[in-house]
Design a protein around this motif. Structure first.
Motif, short mmCIF file in Angstrom:
data_model
loop_
_atom_site.label_atom_id
_atom_site.label_comp_id
_atom_site.label_asym_id
_atom_site.label_seq_id
_atom_site.Cartn_x
_atom_site.Cartn_y
_atom_site.Cartn_z
N ASN A 145 2.15 6.66 -6.90
CA ASN A 145 1.30 7.42 -7.28
C ASN A 145 1.49 9.15 -7.03
OD1 ASN A 145 -1.59 9.08 -7.36
ND2 ASN A 145 -2.19 6.97 -7.62
N LEU A 146 2.12 9.36 -5.83
CA LEU A 146 2.62 10.86 -5.41
C LEU A 146 3.62 11.38 -6.42
CD1 LEU A 146 2.38 13.12 -3.44
CD2 LEU A 146 4.52 11.95 -2.39
N VAL A 147 4.30 10.44 -6.78
CA VAL A 147 5.55 10.83 -7.78
C VAL A 147 5.35 10.86 -9.14
CG1 VAL A 147 7.80 10.10 -8.80
CG2 VAL A 147 7.41 9.76 -6.17
N GLN A 148 4.08 10.11 -9.56
CA GLN A 148 3.79 10.22 -10.98
C GLN A 148 2.81 11.42 -11.09
OE1 GLN A 148 1.89 6.34 -11.31
NE2 GLN A 148 3.58 5.26 -12.13
N VAL A 195 1.00 -1.08 0.20
CA VAL A 195 -0.04 0.04 -0.10
C VAL A 195 0.80 1.47 0.04
CG1 VAL A 195 -1.48 1.38 1.47
CG2 VAL A 195 -2.04 -1.19 1.01
N VAL A 196 1.89 1.15 0.73
CA VAL A 196 2.66 2.41 0.94
C VAL A 196 3.53 2.60 -0.37
CG1 VAL A 196 4.80 3.39 2.01
CG2 VAL A 196 2.96 2.40 3.29
N GLN A 197 4.22 1.67 -1.11
CA GLN A 197 4.54 1.39 -2.19
C GLN A 197 3.60 2.20 -3.37
OE1 GLN A 197 6.10 -2.15 -3.95
NE2 GLN A 197 7.41 -1.11 -5.51
N ILE A 250 -3.23 10.24 -0.47
CA ILE A 250 -3.40 9.10 -1.41
C ILE A 250 -3.20 8.03 -0.41
CG2 ILE A 250 -1.98 7.95 -2.95
CD1 ILE A 250 -1.00 10.95 -3.92
N LEU A 251 -2.25 7.98 0.48
CA LEU A 251 -2.53 6.83 1.73
C LEU A 251 -3.75 6.41 1.98
CD1 LEU A 251 -0.50 4.63 2.82
CD2 LEU A 251 -0.41 6.30 4.89
N GLN A 252 -4.41 7.19 2.37
CA GLN A 252 -5.90 6.89 2.91
C GLN A 252 -6.91 6.42 2.07
OE1 GLN A 252 -6.14 6.72 6.00
NE2 GLN A 252 -4.08 7.74 6.16
N SER A 253 -6.62 6.86 0.62
CA SER A 253 -7.45 6.26 -0.47
C SER A 253 -6.90 4.88 -0.79
CB SER A 253 -7.04 7.06 -1.79
OG SER A 253 -7.59 6.86 -3.05
N ARG A 254 -5.77 4.64 -0.79
CA ARG A 254 -5.09 3.31 -0.98
C ARG A 254 -5.59 2.21 0.12
NH1 ARG A 254 -5.40 4.10 -5.32
NH2 ARG A 254 -3.82 5.43 -6.51
#
Length: 162
Positions: free
Chosen positions: A22-25, A15-17, A42-46
């Motif tokens: 996603n953050l970088v992209q 999930v963290v990966q 993004i983490l909460q969404s994942r």
């Protein structure tokens, strides 16, 4: 946070990966000061996505287990055996027991309360940043955080009284 939400180290790392990729992209052009709230959002969404996938996987596991042949065992007979206590190192008293109790209490919180609690208490985000990360209003954050604090107090009452 991902480990608390998934209860599994490998799933948490995945999930963290996914979150970091996603953050970088999507947001590499943004300034570094914007990254923490974006990362948490993004983490909460994942994490929510992971929970949705787990519900589907659980349903499929249940269906496959139910559709097994009559002569087959429905589950692995070794899963019911207790762990061998002689293989585990002895736990330290006090601090270690409290840490385990806190960890268990956080895992038992409903997902939104868990998110609000970890973002506010662990990550130290303010109400506005937590609301942005969770994708909800500040009022919702306050409600979830308050309920999480109350649940944690109730679950850890025995440690406070000792």
């Amino acid at each position: 946070m991902a480990w608390y939400a998934t209860g599994n180290r490998d799933d948490a790392l995945e999930v963290v990966q996914e979150t970091m990729l996603n953050l970088v992209q999507r947001y590499r052009q943004r300034g570094p000061e914007e990254w923490p709230p974006l990362f948490h959002r993004i983490l909460q969404s994942r994490i929510r996505d992971w929970h949705r996938r787990e519900r589907v996987r659980s349903a499929f596991r249940y269906l496959f287990r139910r559709s097994g042949q009559e002569g087959e065992a429905e589950e692995d007979p070794l899963t019911g055996l207790p762990a061998d206590a002689a293989c585990e190192p002895p736990q330290q008293l006090g601090g270690e027991q409290l840490r385990l109790a806190i960890s268990q209490a956080v895992r038992e919180l409903p997902l939104r309360q868990q998110q609000a609690f970890l973002l506010r208490a662990w990550e130290g985000l303010d109400t506005a940043a937590t609301a942005q990360a969770m994708g909800c209003s500040e009022g919702s954050v306050k409600t979830h955080y308050s309920r999480a604090q109350q649940a944690m107090r109730e679950k850890l009452r025995g440690f406070r009284d000792e």
